[in-house]
Design an enzyme around this catalytic site. Structure first.
Site, PDB file in Angstrom:
ATOM      1  N   ASP A   1       5.523 -10.199   5.046  1.00  0.00           N
ATOM      2  CA  ASP A   1       4.869 -11.137   4.126  1.00  0.00           C
ATOM      3  C   ASP A   1       5.759 -11.533   2.938  1.00  0.00           C
ATOM      4  O   ASP A   1       5.466 -12.516   2.259  1.00  0.00           O
ATOM      5  CB  ASP A   1       3.572 -10.527   3.583  1.00  0.00           C
ATOM      6  CG  ASP A   1       2.511 -10.368   4.660  1.00  0.00           C
ATOM      7  OD1 ASP A   1       2.722 -10.877   5.770  1.00  0.00           O
ATOM      8  OD2 ASP A   1       1.478  -9.722   4.386  1.00  0.00           O
TER       9      ASP A   1
ATOM     10  N   GLY B   1       0.822  -1.208   0.000  1.00  0.00           N
ATOM     11  CA  GLY B   1       0.000   0.000   0.000  1.00  0.00           C
ATOM     12  C   GLY B   1       0.854   1.254   0.000  1.00  0.00           C
ATOM     13  O   GLY B   1       0.602   2.210  -0.748  1.00  0.00           O
TER      14      GLY B   1
END
Ligand code: F6P
Length: 342
Positions: free
Chosen positions: A127, A104
């Site tokens: 991640d 993001g």
């Protein structure tokens, strides 16, 4: 040069190491001035910042979290704030902005870069799903935490002859599940890239008990979903105010399902934010430090609209636009190597 740095999105072990590295390289080696915006993009939009000198970054290399604070920002809010951000950059006389963040944040960085702001991005996320870089810092720490948890859970699972379903982070990708599952010798690994068939999973775990084994460990990434047309109804999650899915708890649902199907006691274990808290591993500290160093160098070369990336053992600069195009998912060949495939 005057450089602004910020950390945005979910925090990640190694953020402070990047901040420290940026300040050291910029202040000591280039004679630059560095300021840190508070709470991610919000700090840039609100003009909320503080000066970062050597004292400000003393002792933070091994500290988890971020000394600058972090927050998420709604894309519409950011789009509406481009002129405000431009105004603050001009008023503060900033020559470069180094945002450190995940998917993001890097999309936001690309948007501001396309609007003409001098951005050099630094990717982070436990991640490990940012394309264009082989690895992101934070991932090694998260895998270490998850692996240690799995090792511990094995002994209690064995004592009670249980199936433990361990949920790790990974909303779109199963990197943490794959690596921790492999490292701990899990008996099944369930990743978002490969929607699961509950019949198949039941069979894999059941075969283990039929072979005389007393327990089983299943690692599941939080974003895992059943294969379309298979026989498990799952609870739908909700969305948070930033449009991110809030998962309904796949480990809990799988635990109920496997217990019923196998007639074996099962328990869900959700590792959650413990995976991204605390001190970064040596690997993550080194990668984060190298990213910070190279981001400052790129700013001095005027390489804006770019992001630091690890390729092999080298740090290279890649276009932000390219880095945010797709996510780096677990390839089928990597999943196949795990030996506990579904
Ligand atoms: O940083 C990415 C991530 O770790 C995801 O795997 C996870 O779904 C998300 O953060 C949770 O973040 P938060 O609870 O802070 O919104």
């Amino acid at each position: 040069m005057r450089i602004g740095v910020l950390t945005s999105g979910g925090d990640c072990p190694g953020l402070n190491a990047v901040i420290r590295s940026v300040v050291h390289r910029a202040v000591v080696d280039h004679g630059d001035e560095v300021i840190g915006f508070h709470d991610g993009w919000k700090g840039l939009l609100d003009g909320d910042f503080r000066k970062l000198d050597l004292d400000a970054v003393g002792g933070i290399l091994a500290r988890g979290g971020t000394i600058l604070g972090s927050s998420r920002v709604q894309p519409a809010h950011l789009r509406g704030g481009v002129e405000q951000a431009r105004g603050h950059v001009a008023d503060l006389g900033l020559d470069a902005i180094i945002p450190i963040g995940g998917e993001g944040t890097l999309k936001a960085a690309n948007l501001l870069s396309e609007a003409g702001l001098p951005i050099v991005g630094v990717p982070k996320t436990i991640d490990n799903d940012i394309a264009s870089t082989d690895v992101t810092f934070g991932f090694d720490t998260a895998v270490g935490v998850a692996t240690e948890a799995l090792d511990r859970l094995k002994t209690t699972a064995e004592s009670h002859q249980r199936v433990l379903i361990v949920e790790v982070m990974g909303r779109h990708t199963g990197w943490i599940a794959l690596h921790s599952g492999m490292a701990a010798g899990a008996h099944a690994i369930v990743v978002p890239e490969r929607p699961f068939d509950i019949d198949e999973l039941t069979e894999v775990v059941g075969e283990r008990f039929s072979a005389g084994k007393k327990f089983a460990i299943v690692v599941v990434a939080e974003g895992a979903k059943p294969r379309a047309g298979t026989s498990m109804e799952v609870e739908q999650g909700t969305k948070d105010i930033y449009g991110h899915e809030r998962f309904a708890g796949m480990a809990t649902q799988l635990s109920t399902e496997l217990e019923q199907r196998l007639g074996k006691e099962a328990r869900p274990v959700i590792l959650g934010h413990v995976q991204r808290g605390g001190t970064p591993t040596a690997y993550d500290r080194v990668l984060a430090t190298r990213f910070g160093w190279h981001a400052v160098e790129a700013a001095h070369r005027g390489e804006f609209g770019m992001m630091t990336a690890l390729r092999g053992t080298d740090i290279v600069m890649v276009p932000l636009g390219e880095a945010v195009e797709t996510l780096k998912t677990v390839p089928a060949e990597r999943y196949a190597e795990a030996e506990c495939v579904l």
